[in-house]
Scaffold this motif. Structure first.
Motif, PDB file in Angstrom:
ATOM      1  N   PHE A  93     -28.143 -25.411  85.114  1.00 28.69           N
ATOM      2  CA  PHE A  93     -26.821 -24.851  85.360  1.00 28.69           C
ATOM      3  C   PHE A  93     -25.866 -25.926  85.867  1.00 28.69           C
ATOM      4  CE2 PHE A  93     -29.810 -21.367  86.082  1.00 28.69           C
ATOM      5  CZ  PHE A  93     -29.227 -20.315  85.395  1.00 28.69           C
ATOM      6  N   ARG A  94     -24.646 -25.890  85.354  1.00 32.34           N
ATOM      7  CA  ARG A  94     -23.539 -26.711  85.854  1.00 32.34           C
ATOM      8  C   ARG A  94     -22.771 -25.786  86.789  1.00 32.34           C
ATOM      9  NH1 ARG A  94     -22.440 -30.903  83.131  1.00 32.34           N
ATOM     10  NH2 ARG A  94     -22.876 -30.038  81.071  1.00 32.34           N
ATOM     11  N   LEU A 107     -35.727 -18.485  82.609  1.00 36.41           N
ATOM     12  CA  LEU A 107     -35.392 -17.174  82.061  1.00 36.41           C
ATOM     13  C   LEU A 107     -36.648 -16.306  82.033  1.00 36.41           C
ATOM     14  CD1 LEU A 107     -33.092 -18.202  79.058  1.00 36.41           C
ATOM     15  CD2 LEU A 107     -32.417 -17.543  81.384  1.00 36.41           C
ATOM     16  N   THR A 108     -36.521 -15.072  82.502  1.00 34.80           N
ATOM     17  CA  THR A 108     -37.663 -14.149  82.526  1.00 34.80           C
ATOM     18  C   THR A 108     -37.471 -12.983  81.564  1.00 34.80           C
ATOM     19  OG1 THR A 108     -36.701 -13.016  84.445  1.00 34.80           O
ATOM     20  CG2 THR A 108     -38.350 -14.739  84.882  1.00 34.80           C
ATOM     21  N   GLY A 109     -36.298 -12.855  81.028  1.00 35.45           N
ATOM     22  CA  GLY A 109     -35.978 -11.802  80.071  1.00 35.45           C
ATOM     23  C   GLY A 109     -34.646 -12.140  79.442  1.00 35.45           C
ATOM     24  N   PRO A 110     -34.150 -11.278  78.560  1.00 38.79           N
ATOM     25  CA  PRO A 110     -32.869 -11.578  77.927  1.00 38.79           C
ATOM     26  C   PRO A 110     -31.699 -11.571  78.918  1.00 38.79           C
ATOM     27  CG  PRO A 110     -33.666  -9.425  77.261  1.00 38.79           C
ATOM     28  CD  PRO A 110     -34.766 -10.054  78.068  1.00 38.79           C
ATOM     29  N   ASP A 111     -31.870 -10.869  80.019  1.00 37.97           N
ATOM     30  CA  ASP A 111     -30.779 -10.753  80.994  1.00 37.97           C
ATOM     31  C   ASP A 111     -31.248 -10.990  82.422  1.00 37.97           C
ATOM     32  OD1 ASP A 111     -28.819 -10.019  79.030  1.00 37.97           O
ATOM     33  OD2 ASP A 111     -29.778  -8.056  78.941  1.00 37.97           O
ATOM     34  N   SER A 112     -32.284 -11.806  82.599  1.00 40.61           N
ATOM     35  CA  SER A 112     -32.787 -12.064  83.949  1.00 40.61           C
ATOM     36  C   SER A 112     -33.347 -13.481  84.040  1.00 40.61           C
ATOM     37  CB  SER A 112     -33.861 -11.048  84.334  1.00 40.61           C
ATOM     38  OG  SER A 112     -34.945 -11.111  83.430  1.00 40.61           O
ATOM     39  N   GLN A 129     -22.854 -12.621  83.663  1.00 38.64           N
ATOM     40  CA  GLN A 129     -21.943 -13.455  82.887  1.00 38.64           C
ATOM     41  C   GLN A 129     -21.581 -14.717  83.672  1.00 38.64           C
ATOM     42  OE1 GLN A 129     -18.083 -11.704  81.925  1.00 38.64           O
ATOM     43  NE2 GLN A 129     -18.290 -12.508  79.845  1.00 38.64           N
ATOM     44  N   ALA A 130     -21.426 -14.584  84.987  1.00 43.12           N
ATOM     45  CA  ALA A 130     -21.082 -15.740  85.831  1.00 43.12           C
ATOM     46  C   ALA A 130     -22.184 -16.792  85.791  1.00 43.12           C
ATOM     47  CB  ALA A 130     -20.831 -15.288  87.264  1.00 43.12           C
ATOM     48  N   TRP A 131     -23.441 -16.366  85.822  1.00 39.65           N
ATOM     49  CA  TRP A 131     -24.547 -17.320  85.713  1.00 39.65           C
ATOM     50  C   TRP A 131     -24.650 -17.848  84.286  1.00 39.65           C
ATOM     51  CZ3 TRP A 131     -26.771 -19.962  89.316  1.00 39.65           C
ATOM     52  CH2 TRP A 131     -26.899 -19.449  90.614  1.00 39.65           C
TER      53      TRP A 131
END
Length: 144
Positions: A93-94, A107-112, A129-131
């Motif tokens: 992450f930047r 990543l542990t899932g598509p959204d986590s 979205q912020a992450w």
């Protein structure tokens, strides 16, 4: 280079949940920072770390011409575009515009995703979205 099984990566990462935050450490259940979490998962999934990690700055706003984390990851992992990254991928992450990538998650899932965060330790949380917009690089763990 063949990628490691993503379910194995996620299971190894989840073993670190609840590990307290400790800068530049990498001991499951004792303490780690975000890079220490990635290093620990590497040891469990791939094997011994290929080189000693030198001391590093905690400054998320650090700027410069070199993406040190990404450059190092490229030497031992499989780079994919952030859009192709799925569960089990290591993401960098930047945290600030124009800063170099200084935070790491898995990543542990598509959204986590799972990461080590100051004051919270290792947690799993939604990839909001912020992450998501802060993801600058993505890599897959290689097979042992």
């Amino acid at each position: 280079m063949t990628r490691a099984d993503s379910e194995r990566v996620i299971a190894a990462a989840r073993e670190w949940l609840g590990t307290p935050y400790h800068d530049q450490a990498s001991l499951r259940g004792v303490g780690c920072d975000c890079l220490g979490l990635a290093r620990g998962v590497w040891r469990e999934v791939v094997g011994p770390e290929p080189f000693r990690i030198p001391p590093y700055s905690r400054d998320w706003g650090e700027t410069g011409p070199r993406e040190v984390l990404a450059k190092s990851a490229r030497t031992m992992m499989i780079e994919v575009s952030p859009a192709e990254a799925g569960p089990g991928a290591l993401v960098l992450f930047r945290m600030m515009p124009r800063a170099i990538a200084k935070h790491v998650g898995i990543l542990t899932g598509p959204d986590s995703f799972l990461h080590a965060y100051e004051r919270l330790g290792v947690i799993e949380e939604p990839l909001t979205q912020a992450w998501g917009r802060r993801i600058a690089f993505a890599f897959l763990f290689p097979q042992r």
